[in-house]
Design a protein around this motif. Sequence first.
Motif, PDB file in Angstrom:
ATOM      1  N   SER A   1       0.873  -1.182   0.000  1.00 58.89           N
ATOM      2  CA  SER A   1       0.000   0.000   0.000  1.00 58.89           C
ATOM      3  C   SER A   1       0.906   1.227   0.000  1.00 58.89           C
ATOM      4  N   VAL A   2       0.324   2.372  -0.224  1.00 59.85           N
ATOM      5  CA  VAL A   2       1.107   3.606  -0.153  1.00 59.85           C
ATOM      6  C   VAL A   2       1.632   3.784   1.272  1.00 59.85           C
TER       7      VAL A   2
ATOM      8  N   PHE B   1      -2.999  13.680   1.932  1.00 57.14           N
ATOM      9  CA  PHE B   1      -3.715  12.542   2.492  1.00 57.14           C
ATOM     10  C   PHE B   1      -3.077  12.214   3.859  1.00 57.14           C
TER      11      PHE B   1
ATOM     12  N   THR C   1      -2.308   9.738   5.667  1.00 60.50           N
ATOM     13  CA  THR C   1      -1.298   8.690   5.866  1.00 60.50           C
ATOM     14  C   THR C   1       0.125   9.228   5.648  1.00 60.50           C
TER      15      THR C   1
ATOM     16  N   PHE D   1      -5.906  15.078  -2.796  1.00 62.74           N
ATOM     17  CA  PHE D   1      -7.081  14.199  -2.934  1.00 62.74           C
ATOM     18  C   PHE D   1      -8.403  14.914  -2.695  1.00 62.74           C
TER      19      PHE D   1
ATOM     20  N   ASP E   1       3.884  11.548  -3.226  1.00 58.20           N
ATOM     21  CA  ASP E   1       2.782  10.598  -3.306  1.00 58.20           C
ATOM     22  C   ASP E   1       2.021  10.914  -4.603  1.00 58.20           C
TER      23      ASP E   1
ATOM     24  N   TYR F   1      -0.197   8.905  -6.014  1.00 60.52           N
ATOM     25  CA  TYR F   1      -1.323   7.970  -6.110  1.00 60.52           C
ATOM     26  C   TYR F   1      -2.487   8.585  -6.892  1.00 60.52           C
ATOM     27  N   GLN F   2      -2.700   9.911  -6.698  1.00 59.55           N
ATOM     28  CA  GLN F   2      -3.827  10.561  -7.365  1.00 59.55           C
ATOM     29  C   GLN F   2      -3.442  11.181  -8.706  1.00 59.55           C
TER      30      GLN F   2
ATOM     31  N   LYS G   1      -6.419   3.495  -8.477  1.00 58.95           N
ATOM     32  CA  LYS G   1      -7.295   4.585  -8.933  1.00 58.95           C
ATOM     33  C   LYS G   1      -7.208   4.766 -10.447  1.00 58.95           C
TER      34      LYS G   1
HETATM   35  C1  PLP Z   1      -3.168  10.598  -2.212  1.00 60.99           C
HETATM   36  C2  PLP Z   1      -3.398   9.360  -1.439  1.00 60.99           C
HETATM   37  N1  PLP Z   1      -2.375   8.799  -0.768  1.00 60.99           N
HETATM   38  C3  PLP Z   1      -2.527   7.671  -0.048  1.00 60.99           C
HETATM   39  C4  PLP Z   1      -3.749   7.040   0.035  1.00 60.99           C
HETATM   40  C5  PLP Z   1      -3.879   5.803   0.873  1.00 60.99           C
HETATM   41  O1  PLP Z   1      -3.174   4.769   0.305  1.00 60.99           O
HETATM   42  P1  PLP Z   1      -3.016   3.328   0.972  1.00 60.99           P
HETATM   43  O2  PLP Z   1      -4.366   2.903   1.454  1.00 60.99           O
HETATM   44  O3  PLP Z   1      -2.502   2.486  -0.158  1.00 60.99           O
HETATM   45  O4  PLP Z   1      -2.046   3.441   2.088  1.00 60.99           O
HETATM   46  C6  PLP Z   1      -4.834   7.563  -0.650  1.00 60.99           C
HETATM   47  C7  PLP Z   1      -6.121   6.855  -0.596  1.00 60.99           C
HETATM   48  O5  PLP Z   1      -7.086   7.104  -1.168  1.00 60.99           O
HETATM   49  C8  PLP Z   1      -4.656   8.763  -1.393  1.00 60.99           C
HETATM   50  O6  PLP Z   1      -5.685   9.332  -2.063  1.00 60.99           O
END
Ligand code: PLP
Length: 379
Positions: free
Chosen positions: A84-85, A111, A113, A160, A185, A187-188, A211
């Motif tokens: 996971s991130v 985010f 996390t 996000f 990060d 991810y988005q 995503k």
């Molecule tokens: C920008 C971003 N980073 C991290 C996460 C969480 O990632 P993970 O559940 O893989 O740790 C999200 C989840 O939606 C996110 O939008």
Amino acid sequence: MDTTHWTHWRSQFPILERANYLNSCSLGALSRRSVERLSRFQEDWHTHGASAWYEIWLGRLAELRGRVGGLLGAGDDEVAFSASVSAALSVIGSAIDYRHRPRVVCAELDFPTIGYQWMARPDVEVVLVPSDDGATIDLDRWADAVDERTAAMATSHVFFTTGATQDLKSLAGIARRAGALFIVDAYQSAGQLPVDLRGDDVDVLIAGPLKWLLGGPGLAYTTVRRELVTELRPTITGWFGAADQFDFDITRHQFKDDARRFELGTPALPTVHTALGGQEIIDEIGVAAIRQRNQELTERLIERAGDAGFRFRMAPDPEARSAIVMIAAADPGDAVRHLGQAGIIVDARPGHVRVSPHFYNTSAEIDQVVDELARWRDG
Ligand SMILES: Cc1ncc(COP(=O)(O)O)c(C=O)c1O
């Protein structure tokens, strides 16, 4: 707009026959390619059992590593798989020396996390850079917050809850001048915007298939600049990061000398397969074409919803926007339920309905969500 081309891609995604799906920033749609890949995985499991690891699945991991490297501007030796991130950030966070630089700087729009990784550490102070407009973070604010006490700057490429993009090159300059590690990060952003580890001068860039890359949950990608790989020695680790992984020798430990040193244990193979299906599609269309298509859909949404009297939380500069559109609503949970009854899938965040189209959506779907949202508001 070349609609024939997009109609072809649209037919890859069964959910679009059942709903007006506008929530790709939570979970990208599942494609027929991913489903085919997943059934092949199941067949290989039935046929070969554990031998499939050596005969087939290590090859699939290598294929995915190559495709991810191609997407993110990294060599195969610069890509690691994580669960996971959050897991990816923990491993990287564990490899940083905080003794002379006890701070990590993040943005208040990131985010959670990202900040949590370091808030959980007693030896690190987290500094949150404020947003003046609630949607973006000014570069000067970053420059003010980062100094010789900063071990790392860790932030999002796309926020996000606002969809605003950050200028990675400028942020990299700020980190570099202060001697801080620059962690992004993405991810988005990966899959909807061009992302380039080297070109953007990023040290560590983390993304994943969930995503915009249409690959589902269970995997994240950690990319690390080659020059940095052996400088970073994680204290959270596992056998996939060990040099002689298949010697099974507990008496000595040595890290791999490529980015796989940041890996922990067995990766989620079903996700490796669904991720390959999604990644193939992204690679075939190309991120530049996806970005253009998503901009057309997004700007149409902003224009139509603006004409209908809605307000937004977003970057003022259209070029700094992405395909996450936050539409202000008094009771977003109720709006999302109303839209759900009309077959439109979106999401709620405090004070806003979050609409996130991807290349497979149509202009008609954009118009429908605006009409239905206005009906809910006026009803
Ligand atoms: C920008 C971003 N980073 C991290 C996460 C969480 O990632 P993970 O559940 O893989 O740790 C999200 C989840 O939606 C996110 O939008």
